[in-house]
Write an enzyme that holds these catalytic residues in place. Sequence first.
Site, PDB file in Angstrom:
ATOM      1  CG  ASN A   1       0.766  -4.715   4.741  1.00 44.42           C
ATOM      2  OD1 ASN A   1       1.772  -5.355   4.474  1.00 44.42           O
ATOM      3  ND2 ASN A   1       0.053  -4.073   3.825  1.00 44.42           N
TER       4      ASN A   1
ATOM      5  CD  GLU B   1      -1.334  -2.186   2.290  1.00 46.80           C
ATOM      6  OE1 GLU B   1      -0.097  -2.291   2.367  1.00 46.80           O
ATOM      7  OE2 GLU B   1      -2.130  -2.881   2.927  1.00 46.80           O
TER       8      GLU B   1
ATOM      9  CG  ASP C   1      20.865  20.549 -31.206  1.00 48.26           C
ATOM     10  OD1 ASP C   1      21.282  20.173 -32.314  1.00 48.26           O
ATOM     11  OD2 ASP C   1      20.618  21.729 -30.930  1.00 48.26           O
TER      12      ASP C   1
ATOM     13  CG  ASP D   1       3.397  -0.977   4.043  1.00 46.22           C
ATOM     14  OD1 ASP D   1       4.283  -1.663   3.505  1.00 46.22           O
ATOM     15  OD2 ASP D   1       2.189  -1.145   3.831  1.00 46.22           O
TER      16      ASP D   1
ATOM     17  CG  ASN E   1       3.824 -12.346   5.656  1.00 43.03           C
ATOM     18  OD1 ASN E   1       4.626 -13.162   6.119  1.00 43.03           O
ATOM     19  ND2 ASN E   1       3.968 -11.036   5.832  1.00 43.03           N
TER      20      ASN E   1
ATOM     21  CG  ASP F   1      19.273  24.702 -27.390  1.00 50.76           C
ATOM     22  OD1 ASP F   1      19.145  24.198 -28.524  1.00 50.76           O
ATOM     23  OD2 ASP F   1      20.252  25.384 -27.058  1.00 50.76           O
TER      24      ASP F   1
END
Length: 940
Positions: A774, A349, A391, A778, A748, A680
């Site tokens: 979790n 997540e 370029d 996290d 898991n 450019d």
Amino acid sequence: MSSKSVTLSLKPASAFDAHESQTSKPVSFAQRLKRTFSPAERKRLKEVALRNEAIDMLVNCASLDTDALLARLFTDRQGLTSEWAAERLIKYGPNIIHATKPPAWYTLLLLAATHPFQILLIILACSNVVIPGNVNWPPFVYLMLMFLFATVSRFVQEMKSTSAAQTLLALYKTHVIAFRRVLKDSFSVPCKLERSTVVPGDVIQLTAGTVFPGDCIIINANDLMVGESSLTGESIPVQKTAGAVNNSGGIFECTNIGLMGTNVQSGVGVAVVVNTGDRTFISGVASELSKKGSRTAYDRGVHQVTYLLLGITVTLVTAIVLIDIYYGKQDPSSAFEFGVATACGVLPEMLPMVINGNLIKGSLELVKHRAIVKQISSIQNVGAMEVLCSDKTGTLTKDEVVLIRSVNADGNVSMVPLSLGFINSCLQEGLKNVLDEAIIDAATEGFADFGVVNGIVDAYQCIAEIPFDFERRCVSVVVEKDSTSEDSVDTMVANSVSRETIMVCKGAVEEILTRSTSFIDNNGLACALTQEKLSEITGMIHEMNNDGLRVLGVATRTFAIPKAGYSNVDENDMTFQGCLAFLDPPKETSVEAIQQLRDLAVEVKVLTGDNLNVSVKICRDVGIPVTHVYSGNQLESMSEKEFENAVEVGTVFAKLSPVQKRQVVEHLQSKGKVVGFLGDGINDALALKCADVGISVDMATEVAKDAADIILLEKSLLILSHAVRTGRIVYGNTVKYIKMATSSNFGNCFSNVVAALWFPSFQPISAMMILTNNMLYDISQTTMPWDSVDESFLEIPRKWDIIDLLMFIVSIGPLSSLFDASTFAINLNYWGWNDGVDTLGFFQTSWFIESLLTQTIIVHLLRTEKIPFIQSTASWQVLLGTGLTCVAGMVLPFTPIGSLLGMAVIPAIQYGFIFMNIFLYVCVVLGGKAIYIRVRGRWL
């Protein structure tokens, strides 16, 4: 390059014709347009038609004399009145190219909120509250907070980047001097106008530095030199003339046309504006840029990862739910709730937040190296870049003309041509062009040690001048020796010219040679210019041209008796003194930068509109191979297969049109390459847009900056090597998190499948414990953007590899399930914990702690292919984050929160079993890592 290669034509005409052929009655263009295309397409096609019509009108106007031109534009030499200008501003609108507007804030917010991972979070969050009677608010709130945090952080950074880029654009707003008058019969006065207020029919003043505010026709010119490198790539400015010209060669062959965005480098003149805004030549390029671009390497990779994780999640969660329902462990509603919690456990997540954190940190790092990131996802793309198409002008070179060689007729170094050229450039009364400035700079600075300028100008007095014109292509000054000056002043030219009246002529070398009858040899003696010697000199000049040098010739003529007046008739019977050679030289940093990019395994290809010989010379000087070089004309004549081969093996492509630059980039992408483009100019904009990462500079044209993803505040490739390393660090830390989170979460989840089969009567862990596990894991991973990356990882480009990710997940993930099973066995057989009211909490808590500690500690094994803590140590932020997570996991059962989650305080000896499992797990992972690297040849 012809205008045809850039101008957007009305290609869908065939669709109109096909439709009309099926209709019995003739229909108008507007009717065909309405029937065949959607409203958006009709609008675009009308804009294209109007633009093409305006460009055709511009080319037609180039062939008119000044009076006829002014009459056609309903203006005169005095310019517009204020009333006329106001009416035309209403009619034609502000002089703005509308296709280059920045994205609105709500567009950026929508893009941030619809990231594929954010959408998954919303789906998972909503699944907790959509089933009546089974609303589960805690996971919903948790997932929505993750969504909001990731969305806001990305949106804020995108807004900052867009704001910074627009600030750059605002700094370079251009103004022009236009002639306006109050009434028709009054005299005009010069007025300073902002470019957006310029209208067709305005008469503007041209001086050095003026940027053409629209497509213009020049009606007065005096030594007017215009830089068109932003359109054509040519570093040498173009001489412009006034009056009618032959327009059969197209827009770039009309020497009286000044296109919007080009700039006056020297000279003065007057021009009348023909087209403005969306009717100008460059608006066609801008219109192409407004179209939605194809997915970049980053976008493709993110979507592939999303689909892979979604597929894994759906497969495993479906298996768990069906097993639970089959064994009757839970009713369908509870089984679905547990499945959603398991899905949360599988999906990382925090991935949007970790990705955004990595990208934001990378963008801040690039700011330190003088670069602004407009599109933060481009940071990962620049790290994955395998080919850089660049370029030449102003990137590899200094974007300035420098005199690098002064030679006599025998090709030997001599300061005499430079001395005479210096006299000519200094004493001519006309406006000095860039070549004059280069001669003066060389004499006063570059070759100062040779004593070129020691009083030489003061020693001569200019008595006449024959100005430059296009037919003669040379300029002459007639000088006399100042009798009051020191004799030593003439030391350098004493053997080449007398001290009488002297004409010094400088110009196109072929013109100088046709007017010369003698030359000065190595001994300073005048010799007859025979056909054999002329061929020798011509061959020498040809060699210099092949080296990419622009060559001027210098000659003199001595008059024993001064004349009353001098003209171009006197530019004959001259003595050829030698040549001056000029070049836009490579930057001092270019060689180092190219080597750094080569060390980073980034291939550099040069795509320029400049001369082929010039490009080859520069590339050879900076270390770019020139074994395979191609011009735009050669590419145009190739078959598709020949073109593909040329693009793959070629390193230098010159005289390319904007469309050809884009085609080269697109072909490289079609071969799976991640391509960056550095440019450019207006002629670079299409390639900048379609590249995986477009890079421009702060002094670039507005169209180029609008098309770019990254804007360099300095024209230096050295910044790019820093950007590449930063991009690879960003990718490295992102892929670390993905592989660590998905493999451990997969393990898991796989353990949940095993547990569902092993323990048909109870769940070995609760849904809330899964979410808590979790969440803690996290949180520890939010420090990943600050982690270090092994130098070996930075050596080659990396890009998303779904097959490798899948192999990593299925190879490393199940290893943790072995030790989860060991914990199950100890819980069940040693302690006798099962689904009893008094023992279920111990079982679930024991697995919660073991699962959290293993996946947190294993971070240090998975983040590097080396031995952790010995060969490679994580940053202090990662060490702190993982350490605190482990402590929090072990302390949680002793807290009220642990009680709410149904946790129990497990016996101390159980921690001994857990630590033993962790030690064995570490050993197995180290062994598995060695095998994986040997088989796959990579780790991350």
